[in-house]
Design a protein around this motif. Structure first.
Motif: not given
Lengths: 152, 568
Positions: A60-61, A49-50, A57-58, A63-64, A52-54
């Motif tokens: 962004e999620m 599980a990366n 992504e979370l 924010e939505f 930093q990327i996660m």
């Protein structure tokens, strides 16, 4: 600055909490700070599980999810702002309350038999005491299903 | 402090060096060394299943019981004892190996006369009998503890496997002086169980994935699926499932779900439906379609390396069955989620704008480069078998090409290589090697062999369905790693299994069976964790209710396909 902090995760259990924060805001004339906390603890046992990327992504999620909440508030002419914090849920809620000098903090009340909530029936009172002591904010628990208010 | 370019060059040089070494190691070696004027006593040692016994101490004893020559059995079980210039008759060969009964073989007179005359003599093949001692039970116990720790999630998966490997060393080194029989194996022997092809293939693919995941392709795919479907749920569901599945087949399903899930959650929220109605079918598709390629699932990587099954073999033997299973899974998913999906409404302009913003390719130039290198890698994977090119080499060369061409930040690349996963695989190989060493795997293989007899049909059914059901309860990576020698034994003994069909049965059962429970596959857990972070929790029971019928459908279709392909 005073305001209402409304901690949400999204999903059906957060809707009553959002609705309650909007009605409280109209009643008190205070700004709402919808709070989403990025917590990556669920990845602690996962292979490959990366982080930093996660985290991105979370965020962004989150924010939505916050956008949905703030849109609901705007529809009722209530001033609202989405805030994303990263870390342990309870610590970040306390920090946000202190930061905005919140008068109220709205939380979804944990349901009997509902797992996965950061709070449970046994710890909610202690948590409320801790927040009130640390920030002076009044804790308001909102029932998950019927949005029935349950003040401490 | 080293400059960034220097670090880049060092990493690239290491990758090129490792690729070169792997290429050399993959070339067939047929040269043998002979010493002039030297005669030998040669023999071969196997266990009672015909597998070679490696590293057995072989001693040639004279009449007085004195050692006059010594050797070790090699990887094919053969020993070569150099004969001294002068020796008496009444020779005896003593063969010793931990976890086996000592074997004494008297060299017969005619052979001794030939040896005295300076000839090389080969004695008949020897069979060593396994012993079940305290070491057997300790290794078995350690393996069970590791499985339990992984299943309960009390500790990190890697730490669980590492504890298992350390316990094996602990009892072998510290326990042995107190109790000889507790010995399992030493460090040098344990390293022989590590499949370096797997380690380097996983590492190479990690670097490729680390570059791909920054390009925004996953988010673009999810949004493209939404745009293509024009809001029609009966179209959105299969497109999302197909995209997720195809991405999983060429990258890995955990990464695919890590990146597809947040965007899928946002699409579902915007449409006013439960994200689980899209996410659960997506993760199930990921586990099903991943079966069709060598690199699609971690279990296939293990199976391919152990069984010497190429990228082409997986594609040609499994893809048609996987596609039919996928169609079955799609119909089933629509059936169980149709009521939820039909509630979808048009997203508000604000949410739509946000989705469109998220669904953009963030690094178009890099994506083009990744596309070209990826294409080259697929070509090499496909033709690799014919030029003795191991998949690990292709993965490392692809990773190197991307590093040279894109020149990403080397610190980020080093962080992106998930060393914990590599340590997990190495530790797991050691733990599984432990139960192999003490004979548990042989014991299981023999009993399964007795149960299935000479029946290929029964063997296939047993392997597929036992794998599928066990993969629901225990993590499928350690399960597959432990099953591989068993499948190897059955492949060698069951008539008709030489086509390697049982390895394909294991691939289908272990990967598709992972859909049955939340803990059945790492991708399931990751998806569930992200969904819960968005307020949509799925319990173990809920997942089982949806997943178990999916396993029955997809594995049944997979079974029928394998019968059509290999039996009918």
């Amino acid at each position: 600055m005073a305001g209402i902090v409304c901690a949400i995760r999204g999903g059906p259990y957060s809707r009553p909490t959002i609705e309650k924060s909007i009605s409280l805001s109209i009643e008190k004339g205070q700004k709402i700070f919808f709070l989403y906390i990025v917590n990556l603890e669920f990845l602690s046992n996962a292979l490959h599980a990366n982080i930093q990327i996660m985290e991105e992504e979370l965020r962004e999620m989150g924010e939505f999810i916050l956008l949905l909440a703030t849109e609901s508030a705007k529809a009722k002419n209530v001033t609202a702002e989405g805030v994303i914090r990263k870390g342990k849920v309870i610590e970040e809620i306390v920090a946000q309350c202190k930061e905005v000098d919140a008068d109220y903090i709205l939380l979804g009340k944990p349901q009997m038999g509902q797992s996965g909530n950061v709070l449970n029936i046994g710890t909610m009172d202690a948590f409320a005491d801790r927040i009130e002591e640390a920030s002076g904010a009044k804790v308001v628990y909102v029932e998950g299903n019927d949005a029935e208010e349950s003040k401490k | 402090m080293m400059r960034k370019n220097q670090k880049n060059n060092i990493l690239i040089a290491i990758l090129i060096g490792v690729s070169f070494l792997l290429i050399l190691s993959s070339q067939p070696v047929d040269a043998e060394e002979f010493l002039p004027n030297q005669n030998f006593l040669i023999g071969k040692v196997a266990d009672n299943q015909g597998s070679p016994v490696i590293d057995a101490d072989v001693t040639l004893l004279d009449q007085g019981g004195n050692s006059i020559s010594e050797a070790l059995t090699q990887s094919n079980g053969i020993f070569t004892l150099p004969m001294p210039n002068v020796f008496s008759n009444d020779l005896t060969v003593k063969i010793e190996r931990h976890h086996f009964e000592e074997l004494l073989v008297v060299v017969d007179n005619s052979d001794q006369q030939l040896l005295q005359a300076g000839n090389t003599v080969s004695i008949e093949d020897q069979v060593m009998v396994r012993v079940i001692n305290i070491g057997f039970w300790v290794a078995t116990g350690i393996f069970i503890v590791v499985l339990a720790l992984i299943a309960t999630g009390k500790l990190h998966t890697t730490l669980s496997a590492l504890i298992g490997a350390s316990l094996i060393y602990l009892v072998s080194y510290i326990g042995r002086p107190f109790l000889e029989d507790i010995y399992i194996f030493n460090f040098e022997r344990s390293l022989q169980y590590i499949d370096w092809n797997v380690i380097f293939l996983v590492m190479g693919m990690m670097i490729v994935i680390a570059i791909v995941e920054h390009t925004g392709i996953f988010q673009w795919m999810a949004f493209f699926a939404y745009r293509t479907s024009r809001g029609k749920m009966w179209l959105l569901l299969p497109i999302l499932m197909l995209f997720t599945g195809i991405a999983s087949a060429f990258l890995d399903n955990v990464t695919t779900m890590l990146l597809m899930t947040p965007m899928t959650v946002q699409i579902a929220i915007a449409l006013g439906i439960s994200p689980l109605a899209l996410l659960i079918p997506e993760v199930m598709a990921s586990n099903v379609i991943g079966v069709s390629t060598l690199v699609g699932t971690p279990t296939n990587i293990l199976i391919g390396s152990f069984g010497n099954i190429s990228f082409n073999d997986f594609l040609s033997n499994l893809t048609p069955g996987v596609l039919v299973s996928f169609i079955g899974l799609t119909i089933y998913s629509w059936f169980i989620y149709r009521n939820n999906l039909k509630k979808a409404h048009k997203p508000t302009p604000v949410l739509m704008e946000k989705l469109a913003e998220r669904g953009k390719i963030t690094q178009p130039e890099n994506l083009k480069k990744v596309g070209w290198v990826g294409l080259g890698m697929i070509v090499l994977f496909v033709i690799g078998e014919s030029i003795h090119l191991l998949p690990a080499v292709t993965a490392l060369m692809g990773a190197t090409a991307l590093l040279v061409w894109i020149k990403p930040n080397i610190e980020e690349m080093i962080e992106a290589v998930d060393w914990t996963t590599l340590v997990f695989f190495m530790s797991l190989f050691i733990v599984v090697g432990g139960i192999q060493e003490v004979g548990l795997i042989s014991f299981i293989a023999e009993n399964i062999g007795n149960f299935v007899g000479d029946s290929l049909v029964l063997s296939m059914l047993a392997v597929i369905w036992v794998s599928a059901f066990l993969s629901m309860a225990i993590a499928n990576i350690p399960f597959t790693a432990a099953m591989l020698p068993v499948i190897g034994y059955l492949t060698a003994t069951v008539p008709g299994a030489e086509s390697k069909v049982l390895f394909f049965c294991l691939s289908v059962g272990a990967a598709m069976g992972g859909n049955g429970t939340l803990i059945g596959a790492s991708a399931n857990m990751v998806m569930a964790g992200i969904a819960e972070a968005a307020g949509y929790k799925i319990s173990y029971a809920d997942f089982f209710k949806k997943g178990f019928p999916a396993v029955l459908i997809t594995v049944s279709i997979g079974t029928v396909w394998l019968f059509i392909k290999f039996v009918l």
